[in-house]
Design an enzyme around this catalytic site. Structure first.
Site, mmCIF file in Angstrom:
data_model
loop_
_atom_site.group_PDB
_atom_site.id
_atom_site.type_symbol
_atom_site.label_atom_id
_atom_site.label_comp_id
_atom_site.label_asym_id
_atom_site.label_seq_id
_atom_site.Cartn_x
_atom_site.Cartn_y
_atom_site.Cartn_z
ATOM 1 N N CYS A 66 -19.522 -7.225 0.774
ATOM 2 C CA CYS A 66 -19.150 -5.245 1.230
ATOM 3 C C CYS A 66 -17.817 -5.693 0.573
ATOM 4 O O CYS A 66 -16.451 -6.624 0.984
ATOM 5 C CB CYS A 66 -19.176 -5.856 2.851
ATOM 6 S SG CYS A 66 -18.780 -4.068 3.248
ATOM 7 N N CYS A 108 0.714 -1.026 0.469
ATOM 8 C CA CYS A 108 -0.157 -0.193 -0.352
ATOM 9 C C CYS A 108 0.736 1.250 -0.202
ATOM 10 O O CYS A 108 2.175 1.504 0.974
ATOM 11 C CB CYS A 108 -0.983 -0.199 1.001
ATOM 12 S SG CYS A 108 -2.051 1.153 1.457
ATOM 13 N N CYS A 168 -0.205 5.825 6.504
ATOM 14 C CA CYS A 168 -1.992 4.858 7.933
ATOM 15 C C CYS A 168 -0.349 4.569 8.974
ATOM 16 O O CYS A 168 0.283 3.185 8.784
ATOM 17 C CB CYS A 168 -2.438 4.317 7.340
ATOM 18 S SG CYS A 168 -3.344 4.931 6.026
ATOM 19 N N CYS A 170 -16.628 -10.262 3.550
ATOM 20 C CA CYS A 170 -16.404 -9.591 3.649
ATOM 21 C C CYS A 170 -14.991 -8.827 2.099
ATOM 22 O O CYS A 170 -14.014 -9.667 2.906
ATOM 23 C CB CYS A 170 -15.674 -7.978 4.473
ATOM 24 S SG CYS A 170 -16.565 -8.392 5.397
ATOM 25 N N CYS A 202 -20.631 1.327 5.770
ATOM 26 C CA CYS A 202 -20.349 0.688 6.617
ATOM 27 C C CYS A 202 -18.579 1.610 6.747
ATOM 28 O O CYS A 202 -18.246 2.177 6.012
ATOM 29 C CB CYS A 202 -19.647 -0.839 6.110
ATOM 30 S SG CYS A 202 -18.789 -1.592 7.399
ATOM 31 N N ARG A 216 -20.864 -3.310 15.221
ATOM 32 C CA ARG A 216 -19.471 -4.667 15.366
ATOM 33 C C ARG A 216 -18.464 -4.777 15.824
ATOM 34 O O ARG A 216 -17.742 -3.785 15.500
ATOM 35 C CB ARG A 216 -18.912 -5.013 13.665
ATOM 36 C CG ARG A 216 -18.241 -5.884 13.208
ATOM 37 C CD ARG A 216 -18.800 -7.150 11.895
ATOM 38 N NE ARG A 216 -18.584 -5.749 10.754
ATOM 39 C CZ ARG A 216 -19.295 -5.146 10.417
ATOM 40 N NH1 ARG A 216 -20.255 -5.243 10.515
ATOM 41 N NH2 ARG A 216 -18.779 -4.211 9.427
#
Length: 343
Positions: free
Chosen positions: A154, A78, A82, A122, A214, A284
């Site tokens: 999702c 990536c 982050c 997901c 979500c 969740r």
């Protein structure tokens, strides 16, 4: 032990948790001060708080628990920075790194989701946003997953344009995950390669394309309690359908890689606050529940109504049978795929 957050003025006066739940059930929205008071709840009032928040959960979701299964469809590689993520370009964590999984592997993941009793599958990739090949792969695989396995899908693909969101919706994606992760004020402390506003724009694209949103966050990244409250309130303002609450899992090599000592009682207070602020939203307990809630995990399901069954992105969850046993011991029951209403 971690330093305790300074009490806010609202914490000086004992809160009637039952009365707060009554107001929430009557349609009132907790103020920022009331939400902060939940995080400041004295430990000897914790069971009273859980009882009050459970009344709200029970009103909207009964004793049902929604099960999700997550597939890390593209790991590492990536370009974003982050600091909490083991897959970012600034992480030295030793994790698997691979491009988008093959069609067969994605279908095998869907089959595993069914075997574990999940109603939602997901598909997650690590990326700033999907490239054309990745978008096309999702467009092609989603109809087959739904036809063969009757699962909701999702997709978590990073930042999306309006056009990409519309294509996902046309392919049959039910929901897109894109977490806010923290408050707008704290966001620059955990990421500099994109902004909090970029994340909000992606959610707006998802909403405008007609899919469910979500979005949740991560607790334990050095944020203040006011940041946690601001995130919960913003998710309500956006109309998010499903809210995953993660508790940071420290991974050696990630920028935020030191152990985070989150008190399990504080974690329960966070879940109670999210439930009271977002009373009818799916809540969740996501990454970190095993590590930080520890022996209090079961109490979390009196507040949340959803969990992942199986592993997370680059960390392992507890054995699925332990999840099933926990749900059964509570007298709760999982939502079956046939009840979800796959579109």
């Amino acid at each position: 032990m971690p330093a305790e957050a300074p009490p806010c003025p609202a914490a000086a006066t004992r809160t009637d948790w039952s009365a707060l739940a009554d107001r929430v059930l009557a349609g009132e929205r907790p103020t920022d001060e009331e939400a902060r008071s939940v995080l400041d709840c004295p430990d000897d009032e914790l069971l009273s708080l859980i009882d009050a928040a459970y009344r709200v959960r029970r009103e909207h979701f009964g004793k049902r628990v929604q099960l999700y299964f997550l597939m890390n469809a593209k790991s590492g590689l990536c370009p974003e920075d982050c600091s909490y993520c083991s897959q970012s370009k600034v992480s030295d964590a030793e994790i698997p790194k691979y491009n988008l999984l093959s069609r067969d592997k994605l279908l095998s993941g869907a089959k595993m989701a069914v075997e574990r009793g999940a109603s939602t599958y997901c598909i997650v990739i690590s990326a700033r946003g999907p490239n054309e090949r990745e978008i096309r792969a999702v467009e092609e695989i989603v109809p087959q997953i739904k036809a063969e396995h009757n699962l909701k899908v999702c997709a978590c693909l990073g930042l999306l344009t309006d056009e990409q969101a519309q294509r996902l919706a046309a392919a049959g994606v039910d929901r897109v995950n894109h977490n806010l992760n923290t408050s707008a004020e704290h966001y620059a402390e955990v990421c500099t390669t994109h902004t909090h506003a970029d994340r909000v724009r992606t959610l707006e694209s998802v909403r405008d394309a007609g899919m469910e949103m979500c979005s949740g966050g991560i607790v334990g990244m050095g944020e203040k309690p006011t940041d946690v409250v601001a995130m919960a309130q913003q998710l309500r303002d956006l109309g998010v359908h499903s809210i995953p609450v993660n508790f940071l899992i420290p991974i050696e090599g990630a920028v935020i890689g030191k152990p985070v000592d989150l008190d399990p009682r504080y974690c329960l207070k966070v879940l109670a606050m999210f439930r009271l602020v977002n009373p009818d939203r799916e809540l969740r307990i996501a990454g970190g529940r095993e590590l930080h809630l520890r022996s209090l995990q079961a109490l979390g399901l009196y507040l949340a109504n959803s969990i992942f069954v199986g592993d997370y992105l680059t960390t392992a969850g507890q054995a699925p049978q332990s999840d099933y046993d926990m749900i059964e011991d509570l007298g709760f029951e999982p939502v079956l795929r046939e009840e979800v209403g796959v579109c």
